[in-house]
Write an enzyme that holds these catalytic residues in place. Structure first.
Site, PDB file in Angstrom:
ATOM      1  N   ASP A  34       0.346  -0.647  -0.061  1.00 39.25           N
ATOM      2  CA  ASP A  34      -0.079   0.047  -0.354  1.00 39.25           C
ATOM      3  C   ASP A  34       0.698   1.282  -0.172  1.00 39.25           C
ATOM      4  OD1 ASP A  34      -2.660   1.334   0.424  1.00 39.25           O
ATOM      5  OD2 ASP A  34      -2.661   1.190   2.147  1.00 39.25           O
ATOM      6  N   THR A  80     -10.360  -7.870  -6.480  1.00 35.83           N
ATOM      7  CA  THR A  80     -11.126  -7.317  -7.137  1.00 35.83           C
ATOM      8  C   THR A  80     -12.357  -5.850  -7.435  1.00 35.83           C
ATOM      9  OG1 THR A  80     -12.283  -8.119  -5.876  1.00 35.83           O
ATOM     10  CG2 THR A  80     -11.714  -9.989  -7.402  1.00 35.83           C
ATOM     11  N   ASN A  82     -10.170  -3.299  -7.107  1.00 35.53           N
ATOM     12  CA  ASN A  82      -9.276  -2.296  -8.151  1.00 35.53           C
ATOM     13  C   ASN A  82      -9.806  -1.742  -9.589  1.00 35.53           C
ATOM     14  OD1 ASN A  82      -6.001  -3.191  -6.742  1.00 35.53           O
ATOM     15  ND2 ASN A  82      -7.158  -2.042  -5.761  1.00 35.53           N
ATOM     16  N   ARG A 202       2.088  -4.667   6.382  1.00 38.46           N
ATOM     17  CA  ARG A 202       1.238  -4.247   5.307  1.00 38.46           C
ATOM     18  C   ARG A 202       1.809  -2.230   5.631  1.00 38.46           C
ATOM     19  NH1 ARG A 202      -4.826  -2.822   4.187  1.00 38.46           N
ATOM     20  NH2 ARG A 202      -4.674  -1.279   2.896  1.00 38.46           N
ATOM     21  N   ILE A 209      -7.442  -5.075   6.671  1.00 39.79           N
ATOM     22  CA  ILE A 209      -6.812  -6.289   5.665  1.00 39.79           C
ATOM     23  C   ILE A 209      -7.214  -6.401   4.347  1.00 39.79           C
ATOM     24  CG2 ILE A 209      -5.667  -7.802   7.556  1.00 39.79           C
ATOM     25  CD1 ILE A 209      -8.328  -9.695   7.210  1.00 39.79           C
ATOM     26  N   SER A 210      -7.908  -5.736   3.860  1.00 34.60           N
ATOM     27  CA  SER A 210      -8.896  -4.945   2.376  1.00 34.60           C
ATOM     28  C   SER A 210      -8.768  -6.579   1.887  1.00 34.60           C
ATOM     29  CB  SER A 210      -7.249  -4.310   2.305  1.00 34.60           C
ATOM     30  OG  SER A 210      -7.588  -3.258   2.609  1.00 34.60           O
TER      31      SER A 210
END
Length: 258
Positions: A34, A80, A82, A202, A209-210
């Site tokens: 990130d 998915t 993005n 991260r 945890i996205s």
């Protein structure tokens, strides 16, 4: 790659930094990469420049993990969600994936890296899908670090897909629903055959945890760093591993009495 990767077979890990215990390294590291956009914004650069630098950070991380004897690295490359980004950025990312894979595949193959792409690959551009299939086949028997690239990946979608496959087997009479257990469920995940990550890193200071490896991260240690992904380097990885080695992993139990 910009320099050769060390394999993790036959030779001891190379260039182990001071302070790390080689006997207590995680076997599998997962990373949520990130901060590419913020890195570019801080420098008044287009977002695409952040993604380019992010590729270099991933190459560094893979090289270091291989050098230090870590068995697997799983990177969250494209989720998915993005697809909702601006079309120009998505197109650039797809082109970048294709160019980098074409450029780096020979080195990955020569250095015994086994690469797999995890996720729903069907919506990807045809050229990229062909490269992915070629890379997967050419490196499948390699004996070095396992490099998993999560591409068009979503943790919830992965769980739904696993449930559907088990349901289909039950409906066909090939599986008794009462026989479904954690092992059979895990065998239907994209990561089947890979040990769960021991450590999740991260970057950019985000604390979520996205939708990443929702099943597999059940007992992973989580390391959060404010470092933006393009700046993630040897010192940042060493810090994450030192943090990991300072944890007491209990897996739901308690610390043993002294």
């Amino acid at each position: 790659m910009s320099r050769a990767l060390a394999t993790t077979t036959a030779t001891a890990p190379q260039a182990m930094p001071p302070g790390l215990d080689p006997a207590r390294l995680p076997g599998h590291v997962a990373v949520i990469m990130d901060g590419n956009g913020r890195w570019a914004k801080q420098r008044n650069l287009p977002r695409v420049m952040g993604h380019r630098e992010g590729v270099e950070a991933l190459k560094r991380t893979l090289r270091l993990c291989s050098d230090w004897g870590i068995g697997a690295l799983t990177a969250y490359a494209f989720s998915t969600e993005n697809w909702s980004r601006p079309g120009e950025e998505v197109s650039f990312l797809m082109t970048l994936f294709e160019r980098v894979l074409a450029r780096e595949l020979h080195a990955l193959e020569q250095e015994q890296v086994r690469i797999r792409f995890l996720g729903d690959l069907e919506p990807l551009p045809e050229g990229l899908k062909r490269l992915i299939a070629d890379a997967t086949e050419r490196t499948a028997a390699n004996t070095g670090i396992h490099f998993n690239v999560c591409t068009n990946y979503g943790g919830r979608a992965e769980l739904v897909r696993a449930a559907q496959r088990l349901a289909e087997r039950c409906a066909a009479g090939a599986l008794d629903p009462r026989a479904i257990d954690e092992q059979s469920f895990a065998s239907e995940l994209h990561t089947a055959g890979e040990p769960d990550p021991d450590l999740l890193i991260r970057t950019s200071g985000e604390h979520r945890i996205s939708n990443f490896l929702l099943w597999q991260l059940a007992y992973a240690e989580i390391h959060i760093t404010d470092v933006l992904w393009p700046d993630f380097d040897e010192a940042a990885l060493r810090g994450a591993l030192l943090d990991y080695q300072g944890r007491q992993r209990r897996f739901g139990g308690v610390e043993p009495l002294a």
